[in-house]
Enzyme design. Sequence first.
Site, PDB file in Angstrom:
ATOM      1  N   ASP A   1    -119.657 -53.242  68.184  1.00  0.00           N
ATOM      2  CA  ASP A   1    -119.266 -53.703  67.104  1.00  0.00           C
ATOM      3  C   ASP A   1    -117.755 -54.168  66.726  1.00  0.00           C
ATOM      4  O   ASP A   1    -117.742 -55.195  66.272  1.00  0.00           O
ATOM      5  CB  ASP A   1    -119.776 -52.863  65.809  1.00  0.00           C
ATOM      6  CG  ASP A   1    -121.297 -52.683  65.892  1.00  0.00           C
ATOM      7  OD1 ASP A   1    -122.138 -53.549  66.390  1.00  0.00           O
ATOM      8  OD2 ASP A   1    -121.743 -51.813  65.134  1.00  0.00           O
TER       9      ASP A   1
ATOM     10  N   PRO B   1    -112.261 -43.341  78.411  1.00  0.00           N
ATOM     11  CA  PRO B   1    -112.279 -42.156  78.776  1.00  0.00           C
ATOM     12  C   PRO B   1    -112.121 -41.794  80.267  1.00  0.00           C
ATOM     13  O   PRO B   1    -112.770 -42.640  81.094  1.00  0.00           O
ATOM     14  CB  PRO B   1    -113.663 -41.571  78.331  1.00  0.00           C
ATOM     15  CG  PRO B   1    -114.507 -42.582  78.084  1.00  0.00           C
ATOM     16  CD  PRO B   1    -113.313 -43.678  77.874  1.00  0.00           C
ATOM     17  N   ASN B   2    -111.360 -40.795  80.697  1.00  0.00           N
ATOM     18  CA  ASN B   2    -111.042 -40.375  81.838  1.00  0.00           C
ATOM     19  C   ASN B   2    -110.247 -41.522  82.947  1.00  0.00           C
ATOM     20  O   ASN B   2    -109.975 -41.105  83.879  1.00  0.00           O
ATOM     21  CB  ASN B   2    -112.378 -39.881  82.731  1.00  0.00           C
ATOM     22  CG  ASN B   2    -113.220 -38.965  81.951  1.00  0.00           C
ATOM     23  OD1 ASN B   2    -112.450 -37.640  81.553  1.00  0.00           O
ATOM     24  ND2 ASN B   2    -114.348 -39.153  81.550  1.00  0.00           N
TER      25      ASN B   2
ATOM     26  N   ARG C   1    -109.191 -38.353  90.039  1.00  0.00           N
ATOM     27  CA  ARG C   1    -110.633 -38.051  89.838  1.00  0.00           C
ATOM     28  C   ARG C   1    -111.628 -38.898  90.827  1.00  0.00           C
ATOM     29  O   ARG C   1    -111.245 -40.041  90.931  1.00  0.00           O
ATOM     30  CB  ARG C   1    -111.022 -38.381  88.490  1.00  0.00           C
ATOM     31  CG  ARG C   1    -112.357 -38.476  88.085  1.00  0.00           C
ATOM     32  CD  ARG C   1    -112.747 -38.911  86.631  1.00  0.00           C
ATOM     33  NE  ARG C   1    -114.230 -39.012  86.626  1.00  0.00           N
ATOM     34  CZ  ARG C   1    -114.533 -40.020  86.115  1.00  0.00           C
ATOM     35  NH1 ARG C   1    -114.213 -41.068  85.575  1.00  0.00           N
ATOM     36  NH2 ARG C   1    -116.098 -40.014  86.006  1.00  0.00           N
TER      37      ARG C   1
ATOM     38  N   HIS D   1    -115.191 -52.921  85.529  1.00  0.00           N
ATOM     39  CA  HIS D   1    -115.576 -51.725  86.049  1.00  0.00           C
ATOM     40  C   HIS D   1    -115.238 -51.477  87.394  1.00  0.00           C
ATOM     41  O   HIS D   1    -115.459 -52.363  88.187  1.00  0.00           O
ATOM     42  CB  HIS D   1    -117.039 -51.645  85.798  1.00  0.00           C
ATOM     43  CG  HIS D   1    -117.566 -51.495  84.588  1.00  0.00           C
ATOM     44  ND1 HIS D   1    -117.784 -50.213  83.734  1.00  0.00           N
ATOM     45  CD2 HIS D   1    -118.212 -52.609  83.979  1.00  0.00           C
ATOM     46  CE1 HIS D   1    -118.132 -50.797  82.569  1.00  0.00           C
ATOM     47  NE2 HIS D   1    -118.483 -52.235  82.701  1.00  0.00           N
ATOM     48  N   ILE D   2    -114.515 -50.538  87.937  1.00  0.00           N
ATOM     49  CA  ILE D   2    -113.952 -50.078  88.913  1.00  0.00           C
ATOM     50  C   ILE D   2    -114.938 -50.025  90.094  1.00  0.00           C
ATOM     51  O   ILE D   2    -115.046 -50.896  91.109  1.00  0.00           O
ATOM     52  CB  ILE D   2    -113.251 -49.042  88.918  1.00  0.00           C
ATOM     53  CG1 ILE D   2    -111.780 -49.096  87.941  1.00  0.00           C
ATOM     54  CG2 ILE D   2    -112.660 -48.640  90.358  1.00  0.00           C
ATOM     55  CD1 ILE D   2    -110.959 -47.957  87.923  1.00  0.00           C
ATOM     56  N   SER D   3    -116.145 -49.351  89.713  1.00  0.00           N
ATOM     57  CA  SER D   3    -117.061 -49.229  90.761  1.00  0.00           C
ATOM     58  C   SER D   3    -118.291 -50.399  90.424  1.00  0.00           C
ATOM     59  O   SER D   3    -118.280 -50.704  89.515  1.00  0.00           O
ATOM     60  CB  SER D   3    -117.629 -47.738  90.845  1.00  0.00           C
ATOM     61  OG  SER D   3    -118.222 -47.398  89.538  1.00  0.00           O
TER      62      SER D   3
ATOM     63  N   ALA E   1    -117.255 -44.593  80.289  1.00  0.00           N
ATOM     64  CA  ALA E   1    -118.607 -44.086  79.996  1.00  0.00           C
ATOM     65  C   ALA E   1    -119.170 -44.473  78.531  1.00  0.00           C
ATOM     66  O   ALA E   1    -120.174 -44.840  78.310  1.00  0.00           O
ATOM     67  CB  ALA E   1    -118.758 -42.646  79.887  1.00  0.00           C
TER      68      ALA E   1
ATOM     69  N   TYR F   1    -113.080 -44.322  92.798  1.00  0.00           N
ATOM     70  CA  TYR F   1    -112.003 -44.910  92.071  1.00  0.00           C
ATOM     71  C   TYR F   1    -111.021 -45.180  92.737  1.00  0.00           C
ATOM     72  O   TYR F   1    -109.868 -45.847  92.015  1.00  0.00           O
ATOM     73  CB  TYR F   1    -111.939 -43.994  90.950  1.00  0.00           C
ATOM     74  CG  TYR F   1    -112.992 -43.794  89.872  1.00  0.00           C
ATOM     75  CD1 TYR F   1    -113.533 -45.116  89.180  1.00  0.00           C
ATOM     76  CD2 TYR F   1    -113.656 -42.642  89.901  1.00  0.00           C
ATOM     77  CE1 TYR F   1    -114.559 -44.726  88.510  1.00  0.00           C
ATOM     78  CE2 TYR F   1    -114.601 -42.373  89.051  1.00  0.00           C
ATOM     79  CZ  TYR F   1    -115.359 -43.504  88.593  1.00  0.00           C
ATOM     80  OH  TYR F   1    -116.707 -43.202  87.575  1.00  0.00           O
TER      81      TYR F   1
ATOM     82  N   GLU G   1    -114.336 -57.583  80.631  1.00  0.00           N
ATOM     83  CA  GLU G   1    -114.603 -56.292  80.759  1.00  0.00           C
ATOM     84  C   GLU G   1    -114.609 -55.881  82.252  1.00  0.00           C
ATOM     85  O   GLU G   1    -114.860 -56.781  83.170  1.00  0.00           O
ATOM     86  CB  GLU G   1    -116.318 -56.116  80.374  1.00  0.00           C
ATOM     87  CG  GLU G   1    -116.822 -54.634  80.820  1.00  0.00           C
ATOM     88  CD  GLU G   1    -118.520 -54.601  80.192  1.00  0.00           C
ATOM     89  OE1 GLU G   1    -118.816 -53.491  80.374  1.00  0.00           O
ATOM     90  OE2 GLU G   1    -119.155 -55.568  79.979  1.00  0.00           O
TER      91      GLU G   1
ATOM     92  N   ARG H   1    -125.995 -45.753  84.083  1.00  0.00           N
ATOM     93  CA  ARG H   1    -124.775 -46.714  83.989  1.00  0.00           C
ATOM     94  C   ARG H   1    -125.150 -48.241  84.285  1.00  0.00           C
ATOM     95  O   ARG H   1    -124.196 -48.982  84.258  1.00  0.00           O
ATOM     96  CB  ARG H   1    -123.962 -46.253  85.267  1.00  0.00           C
ATOM     97  CG  ARG H   1    -123.210 -44.926  85.218  1.00  0.00           C
ATOM     98  CD  ARG H   1    -122.367 -44.580  86.445  1.00  0.00           C
ATOM     99  NE  ARG H   1    -122.053 -43.040  86.395  1.00  0.00           N
ATOM    100  CZ  ARG H   1    -121.150 -42.708  85.622  1.00  0.00           C
ATOM    101  NH1 ARG H   1    -120.408 -43.251  84.734  1.00  0.00           N
ATOM    102  NH2 ARG H   1    -121.037 -41.336  85.832  1.00  0.00           N
TER     103      ARG H   1
ATOM    104  N   HIS I   1    -121.834 -47.674  78.126  1.00  0.00           N
ATOM    105  CA  HIS I   1    -123.194 -47.042  78.456  1.00  0.00           C
ATOM    106  C   HIS I   1    -123.572 -46.742  77.057  1.00  0.00           C
ATOM    107  O   HIS I   1    -125.002 -46.441  76.918  1.00  0.00           O
ATOM    108  CB  HIS I   1    -123.383 -46.316  79.534  1.00  0.00           C
ATOM    109  CG  HIS I   1    -122.761 -46.749  80.625  1.00  0.00           C
ATOM    110  ND1 HIS I   1    -122.956 -47.841  81.560  1.00  0.00           N
ATOM    111  CD2 HIS I   1    -121.686 -46.023  81.214  1.00  0.00           C
ATOM    112  CE1 HIS I   1    -121.887 -48.264  82.492  1.00  0.00           C
ATOM    113  NE2 HIS I   1    -121.294 -46.965  82.226  1.00  0.00           N
TER     114      HIS I   1
ATOM    115  N   ARG J   1    -124.896 -47.182  91.042  1.00  0.00           N
ATOM    116  CA  ARG J   1    -124.776 -45.738  90.869  1.00  0.00           C
ATOM    117  C   ARG J   1    -126.013 -45.460  89.978  1.00  0.00           C
ATOM    118  O   ARG J   1    -126.955 -45.905  89.996  1.00  0.00           O
ATOM    119  CB  ARG J   1    -123.714 -45.769  89.726  1.00  0.00           C
ATOM    120  CG  ARG J   1    -122.375 -46.016  90.709  1.00  0.00           C
ATOM    121  CD  ARG J   1    -120.901 -45.851  90.132  1.00  0.00           C
ATOM    122  NE  ARG J   1    -120.720 -44.435  89.934  1.00  0.00           N
ATOM    123  CZ  ARG J   1    -119.874 -43.876  89.146  1.00  0.00           C
ATOM    124  NH1 ARG J   1    -119.194 -44.768  88.535  1.00  0.00           N
ATOM    125  NH2 ARG J   1    -119.702 -42.815  88.877  1.00  0.00           N
TER     126      ARG J   1
END
Length: 145
Positions: A88, A11-12, A19, A101-103, A78, A24, A99, A112, A81, A108
């Site tokens: 699953d 998402p996003n 954004r 994660h940009i940040s 998101a 980001y 995996e 998170r 988390h 944070r």
Amino acid sequence: MSKTVFLINGPNLNLLGKREPEIYGADTLDDVTARCAALADAHGLRLEAMQSNSEGALVDIIHKARDAAAAIVINPGAYSHTSIAILDALQAYEGVVIEVHISNIHKREAFRHHSFVSQRADGIVIGMGVEGYELAMRRVVSVLT
């Protein structure tokens, strides 16, 4: 036949470049995808990129990967988390999972700091900006080629 890598964004992430650029960055998801596709192609891999804001759609994509992809690079956003359903689905997948994660999620908000997806991931790239996708792809290349 080349091996396929699924690049899955949650998402996003369709709003990359628009954004919260202070978190980001200015690159768009299309920019990121193009760089990852070029890296995959240079090493005889094929990239299939997908993004959804829907948890169920992401689960469906992961299910498709079971028969169609040798590796998954995933930024679940998101849902990292919150989504046991995504965990699953990944647990039922037998290929490589990286995996992204940009940040730096550990710098944070406290909610998170935990990622369900990390429990399945073979590797995790955190806080390296959008360059983290390329780092994840480099790991996939080293495992698959």
